[in-house]
Design a protein around this motif. Structure first.
Motif, short mmCIF file in Angstrom:
data_model
loop_
_atom_site.label_atom_id
_atom_site.label_comp_id
_atom_site.label_asym_id
_atom_site.label_seq_id
_atom_site.Cartn_x
_atom_site.Cartn_y
_atom_site.Cartn_z
N LEU A 57 78.19 27.59 19.87
CA LEU A 57 78.14 27.96 21.28
C LEU A 57 77.13 27.12 22.03
N LEU A 58 75.97 26.88 21.44
CA LEU A 58 74.94 26.08 22.10
C LEU A 58 75.36 24.61 22.21
N GLN A 59 76.07 24.11 21.21
CA GLN A 59 76.59 22.74 21.31
C GLN A 59 77.59 22.62 22.46
N GLU A 60 78.42 23.64 22.60
CA GLU A 60 79.39 23.64 23.70
C GLU A 60 78.67 23.74 25.05
N CYS A 61 77.60 24.54 25.10
CA CYS A 61 76.81 24.63 26.34
C CYS A 61 76.23 23.28 26.71
N ARG A 62 75.70 22.60 25.73
CA ARG A 62 75.12 21.28 26.01
C ARG A 62 76.19 20.30 26.47
N ALA A 63 77.37 20.35 25.84
CA ALA A 63 78.45 19.44 26.22
C ALA A 63 78.96 19.71 27.62
N ARG A 64 78.93 20.97 28.03
CA ARG A 64 79.45 21.34 29.35
C ARG A 64 78.37 21.43 30.41
N GLY A 65 77.14 21.15 30.07
CA GLY A 65 76.07 21.18 31.04
C GLY A 65 75.65 22.57 31.47
N VAL A 66 75.80 23.54 30.58
CA VAL A 66 75.40 24.92 30.88
C VAL A 66 73.91 25.05 30.59
N ALA A 67 73.14 25.40 31.61
CA ALA A 67 71.69 25.52 31.45
C ALA A 67 71.33 26.92 30.98
N PRO A 68 70.20 27.04 30.23
CA PRO A 68 69.80 28.36 29.70
C PRO A 68 69.12 29.22 30.75
N VAL A 69 69.82 29.47 31.85
CA VAL A 69 69.28 30.27 32.95
C VAL A 69 70.16 31.49 33.15
N ALA A 70 69.61 32.47 33.84
CA ALA A 70 70.33 33.73 34.03
C ALA A 70 71.65 33.53 34.75
N ALA A 71 71.68 32.59 35.70
CA ALA A 71 72.90 32.38 36.49
C ALA A 71 74.06 31.89 35.63
N ASP A 72 73.76 31.21 34.51
CA ASP A 72 74.81 30.67 33.64
C ASP A 72 75.08 31.55 32.43
N VAL A 127 68.00 28.37 21.03
CA VAL A 127 68.33 27.86 22.37
C VAL A 127 67.32 26.81 22.80
N LEU A 128 66.05 27.08 22.55
CA LEU A 128 65.01 26.10 22.89
C LEU A 128 65.22 24.80 22.14
N GLU A 129 65.56 24.90 20.85
CA GLU A 129 65.75 23.69 20.05
C GLU A 129 66.98 22.90 20.50
N ARG A 130 68.07 23.61 20.76
CA ARG A 130 69.34 22.92 21.05
C ARG A 130 69.47 22.48 22.50
N LEU A 131 68.92 23.27 23.42
CA LEU A 131 69.09 22.95 24.85
C LEU A 131 67.82 22.42 25.50
N GLY A 132 66.72 22.46 24.76
CA GLY A 132 65.49 21.83 25.25
C GLY A 132 64.76 22.60 26.32
N ALA A 133 65.01 23.88 26.46
CA ALA A 133 64.31 24.68 27.46
C ALA A 133 64.27 26.13 26.99
N THR A 134 63.18 26.80 27.36
CA THR A 134 63.06 28.22 27.03
C THR A 134 64.08 29.01 27.85
N PRO A 135 64.93 29.81 27.20
CA PRO A 135 66.01 30.48 27.95
C PRO A 135 65.48 31.68 28.72
N ASP A 136 66.17 31.98 29.82
CA ASP A 136 65.94 33.25 30.50
C ASP A 136 66.40 34.39 29.60
N PRO A 137 65.76 35.56 29.71
CA PRO A 137 66.16 36.67 28.84
C PRO A 137 67.65 37.01 28.95
N GLU A 138 68.21 36.91 30.17
CA GLU A 138 69.63 37.24 30.35
C GLU A 138 70.52 36.25 29.58
N PHE A 139 70.13 34.97 29.60
CA PHE A 139 70.92 33.95 28.90
C PHE A 139 70.85 34.18 27.40
N ALA A 140 69.65 34.44 26.88
CA ALA A 140 69.50 34.68 25.44
C ALA A 140 70.29 35.92 25.02
#
Length: 1012
Positions: free
Chosen positions: A242-257, A212-225
């Protein structure tokens, strides 16, 4: 980035080291699609290439690569050509490596690949010799990806090569996708000589976080991971997609997403899995479809039956799906994740899906599945439903009703209606069944469905039973008004004692001859069921909601009971008509003295008549209360009473100030409503509770209940009883904003005269609060006119004169105020309820002035001793204390003590504060300690103060001596009193006997009185 593959790479490094020493091997990388087989194969190739810089004298590696594909399986030795053709093309050492027995290999590799003459019987042996010659100079590393798709000739060639590598510098590394072998389980040929089998495991949590860190550029929240790990099941391909789709759709690696990320279905992965599945034998796809359709109901036997496979084919297909990681490894197989569900669904035509769901429903019925398991499949199909399917849906609806889920029951019945032929009795019966379920959460829709069924039903009894499933306290709009439907059916049934529709209708709804014979009514017994789905079955859900022995709640009734039910509903609908109200007294007298209460229809009619005589004030409070209490004693406390006219019983008892036993009865009914999941039932019962709490002077609790009642249902389905309760609470508690929250259809001017009049009273009260007394007088006059026009003249339910007198007094119109107050007092005396009479006396004391105030307030206080309205009692006692003042100090102090205790008990803060100011601190403490006692404790304390021994108290109350001792100990602790003399001081003269305090049980608990 290769993660969690250290063990596999260590094995590969060791294999390379041994190969360099002349001890080659065959290494197979096996696993499901997407597990990272190809990535690991490429990394082993890089390791081999990097080993070229090893110790002096070590052979340099020669890495040869090939990729097998299904499209090239018909090309003989195609994979072998991919491996060796680049070596021959490079020209290095070709002369030496291609000499001797390997010479035919050069001709094969340098010729056209599709020429059949290039492939002779000696070619495979020549290719083996070529590889052997290469291994004499170099370390031969052959990498084959997707070996399972290799052609037959290559597989035979590699099988021979694998048997010779043990003593040569030859390392063969191949990947195999488990479950994709076209001819059977891997291992029949080449894999028989495997030295090492590497099975990459799914990725763990730390690797997921790293990706997740490599593909989305941020350390993910535990809930997201955690969501990504759960969705991908640790499969690298799935996770990366899945991570490529997250990046394409603007899904951030946070608990809310996290939830949003887990729900994504990457198109790349879906295409890959779809191709993989379509490459399988047809039996594998059939099993996948069966798993999709069966879902949680899947077990291997059911899966095989639904897929149409024998046990051997079924087990082989399940094995392949497990190898592909498309299903779980549990005893009861499931599709692994959402992507697999979508892939299988995409590979299944809609018609095939419908066929499978119908077949699954039949299979589950045969195998003893629950009705709701069967119904779930019938809901999923759009195909025509046969009689067995309709019966299964109706059975599932009954089960849903019993478990308290009427909305699911309605879904089942709507599905059953889908294929019912129009203009048939079968459709009518299903519509009535549906209405009996919908009335709990969508009564306006239920009314519409009964109106649709009405002309299709076979006779007046059937139509009467359908109409009595509806909820009388909820208004509805249909093509024909409910009044017309009821009146027409009543005329068809025939019966005595009808309410006249207008003054000129001397015959009434039941006038003239009966409209039908037994044959008109229906089949045997006159129940209107001639075949198909009859109305008898159409009302069975009402019986289920009422429980066994549901007399009085829309179950199958005899003709007389139905006639009485219809009359009760018609009278309720006619309560805006003074002529209907005026006829209630005569009809009540015709029921006998006392009226028989042997069936639900009689109880419903009695309650309707009592309500009419109550609002019109043509009987006394004592008379109607005695009859209403008889109904309460005969009627079990349950939620289904809401669907009759029985809820009118509570306003009758409230208006008569006779509340003993009503609260526990409603508490039991509310618990039943909550268990059965009926929102409308819960709303109406909470409205009934609001009226009772208001009558007991507990304003805060009443307001809370009224708000809850309105929030439980939508604006279209709010009952008139809930609206009236809300308006009464708003009026008594001086909270006009409560009425503003009512739906517009109830707040506007309409045919409901009493509700219109009460809303005008609320508007007048709001004008008073704004300091506009003259505007308030106008509103109160309008309210008086509206209520009198509707025939509502009881001062307890139509207190327009009360509010008008107060407003006139404030504007200085003393004479008119006294006139209005006197009229109100006269009507209150005639009605005779303590609460209403006490309020009327207190108002008259205010209007007539100081000279008459003490006498009137004393009378009011005396009358209210028998009232349940604690707030009114506390207020009147406070006013009495203020009126007598210093001239009657003892009387004033006694009144203040009692006022303070009652105010504290009911939560009347303003009254308690004023009484505290006038009473003084010392007396307040004693009164406060007294209010801490429960009614049972206070009773025991009074008897002890009177000199009775503990045993005498126990004998008098019918409890154990131990129970009396426990209550006395609690009294001493709460009041800090020292002995019985101390209790006498604390109780004082202010703690007079309350209204019918409950008796003790031997265990010390208080039993509610009057419970049905």
């Amino acid at each position: 980035m290769l993660l969690e593959r250290q063990n596999e790479l260590r094995v590969a490094v060791e294999a390379l080291r041994l190969t360099a020493r002349g001890s080659g091997s065959l290494v197979v990388i096996a696993g499901p699609p997407g597990i990272g087989r190809s990535a690991l194969l490429a990394e082993i190739g890089e390791l081999a290439a990097r080993s070229a810089g090893g110790p002096a004298g070590a052979p340099r590696p020669l890495v040869m690569r090939a990729y097998a594909a299904p499209a090239e399986r018909d090309l003989p030795l195609g994979v072998a050509r991919q491996l060796l053709e680049p070596v021959v093309s490079s020209g290095a050492f070709v002369t030496r490596w291609g000499s001797g027995p390997a010479r035919p290999a050069l001709a094969f590799l340098q010729g056209h690949p599709e020429s059949p003459r290039q492939h002779s019987a000696t070619t495979p042996q020549a290719l083996l010799s070529l590889v052997e010659h290469i291994s004499q100079d170099r370390m031969a590393v052959l990498l084959v990806d997707d070996l399972h798709w290799a052609d037959e000739a290559t597989l035979d060639w590699l099988d021979h090569l694998a048997r010779q590598v043990a003593h040569r510098r030859i390392l063969v590394v191949a990947t195999v996708c488990e479950g994709e072998h076209p001819a059977g389980p891997p291992g029949d040929r080449v894999l028989g000589a495997v030295e090492h089998t590497l099975r990459p495991a799914p990725l763990g949590a730390s690797s997921v976080e790293a990706l997740v860190l490599e593909r989305l550029g941020a350390t993910p929240d535990p809930e997201f991971a955690a969501a990504c790990l759960s969705a991908s099941r640790g499969n690298p391909l799935h996770l990366v997609s899945l991570l490529q789709e997250c990046r394409a759709r603007g899904v951030a690696p946070v608990a809310a997403d996290a939830e949003r990320a887990a729900a994504l279905v990457p198109p790349v992965l879906r295409r890959r899995l779809l191709l993989c599945l379509r490459g399988q034998p047809l039996s594998v796809l059939a099993v996948a479809r069966a798993l999709l359709v069966l879902g949680d109901d899947a077990d291997p036997a059911a899966v095989g039956e639904l897929a149409g496979l024998d046990p051997v084919e079924r087990d082989d297909s399940l094995w392949r799906l497990r190898r592909l990681n498309l299903i779980t490894r549990e005893d009861r197989p499931r599709l692994a994740h959402r992507v697999v569900h979508e892939v299988v669904e995409e590979a299944t035509a809609p018609g095939e899906r419908d066929r499978l769901h119908q077949r699954a429903a039949a299979l589950l019925r045969y195998r003893g599945g629950t009705p709701e398991q069967v119904a779930a499949h019938l809901l999923a199909t759009t195909a025509h439903l046969d009689k067995d399917a309709v019966a299964a849906l109706r059975e599932a609806a009954g089960a849903a009703v019993r478990r308290g889920d009427p909305e699911t029951a309605a879904r089942y019945l709507r599905a059953a209606l889908r294929d019912a032929l129009p203009h048939t009795e079968e459709r009518a019966g299903l519509l009535v069944e549906l209405a009996a379920v919908e009335r709990s959460f969508a009564p306006s829709v239920a009314i519409r469905h009964v109106a649709q069924a009405f002309p299709l039903l076979p006779g007046p009894v059937a139509r009467a039973q359908a109409l009595t499933t509806l909820t009388p306290v909820v208004p509805g709009v249909t093509l024909l008004s409910l009044d017309d439907l009821l009146r027409r059916t009543a005329r068809e049934l025939g019966g005595p004692g009808a309410p006249a529709r207008d003054a000129g209708d001397v015959h009434g709804a039941w006038g003239g001859e009966a409209a039908g014979t037994a044959e008109d009514v229906g089949g045997p017994g006159g129940h209107g069921v001639s075949g198909g789905v009859g109305v008898q079955e159409g009302v069975r859900y009402a019986e289920v909601s009422a429980g066994p022995g549901a007399d009085g709640v829309t179950g199958p009734d005899d003709r007389e009971s139905l006639v009485l039910r219809l009359e009760a509903r018609l009278r309720h609908l006619g309560e805006n008509d003074p002529a209907v109200l005026a006829s209630a007294g005569e009809r009540l007298a015709g029921l006998g003295e006392p009226p028989a209460l042997d069936c639900g229809g009689r109880r419903e009619l009695l309650v309707s008549l009592l309500h009419a005589t109550t609002v019109s004030g043509t009987r006394t409070a004592a008379t109607v209360a005695a009859l209403a209490r008889r109904v309460l004693d005969h009627e079990p406390a349950r939620a289904a009473h809401v669907h009759t006219v029985l809820p009118l019983m509570v306003p009758v008892l409230v208006t008569a100030d006779s509340l003993d036993g009503v609260s526990p009865w409603l508490d039991t009914a509310l618990a039943d409503a909550e268990r059965r999941g009926g929102r409308l039932e819960e709303s109406v019962i909470r409205s009934e509770q609001a009226l009772v709490l208001l009558a007991r002077g507990r304003w805060a609790a009443a307001r809370e209940r009224a708000v809850q009642a309105c929030s439980l249902v939508g604006p279209k389905d709010l009952s008139t009883l809930s609206a009236l309760a809300t308006v009464m609470v708003a009026l008594r508690t001086r909270a006009p904003e409560l009425a503003d929250a009512l739906p517009e259809r109830l707040r506007g001017v309409h045919e409901n005269g009493e509700l219109t009049g009460l809303l005008m009273l609320v508007r007048g009260a709001a004008a008073e609060q704004r300091g506009e007394p003259h505007r308030a007088v106008e509103h109160f006059l309008d309210a008086r006119y509206a209520l009198e026009r509707a025939g509502w003249r009881n001062p307890a339910v139509a207190p327009s004169a009360y509010w008008l007198a107060r407003a006139l007094h404030r504007t200085g119109a003393t004479e008119r105020a006294e006139q209005m107050s006197g009229q109100h007092l006269e009507l209150a005396r005639a009605w005779g309820a303590p609460a209403g009479l006490g309020r009327a006396l207190a108002l008259h004391a205010t209007v007539t002035g100081r000279g008459t105030a003490p006498r009137l307030l004393r009378e009011a206080a005396g009358v209210l001793e028998d009232s349940a309205d604690l707030h009114t009692r506390a207020t009147v006692l406070l006013r009495l204390a203020e009126a007598v003042g210093a001239r009657q100090a003892a009387e004033a102090e006694d009144a203040l003590r009692r006022s303070y205790a009652l105010a504290v008990e009911c939560g009347a803060t303003a009254v308690a504060v004023r009484a505290q100011e006038l009473l003084g601190a010392t007396a307040v403490r004693a009164a406060g300690r007294s209010t801490q006692l429960t009614p049972a404790e206070r009773m025991v304390a009074r008897m002890a103060v009177q000199g009775l021994t503990n045993q005498a108290i126990a004998d008098a109350l019918g409890v154990s001596r131990r129970a009396v001792e426990k209550h006395l100990t609690s009294c001493y602790r709460k009041t800090s009193a020292s002995g019985r003399a101390g209790l006498a001081t604390v109780l004082g003269a202010s703690d007079g006997p309350g209204p019918q305090e409950p008796p003790l049980t031997s265990g010390g608990a208080v039993q509610p009185q009057g419970a049905a």
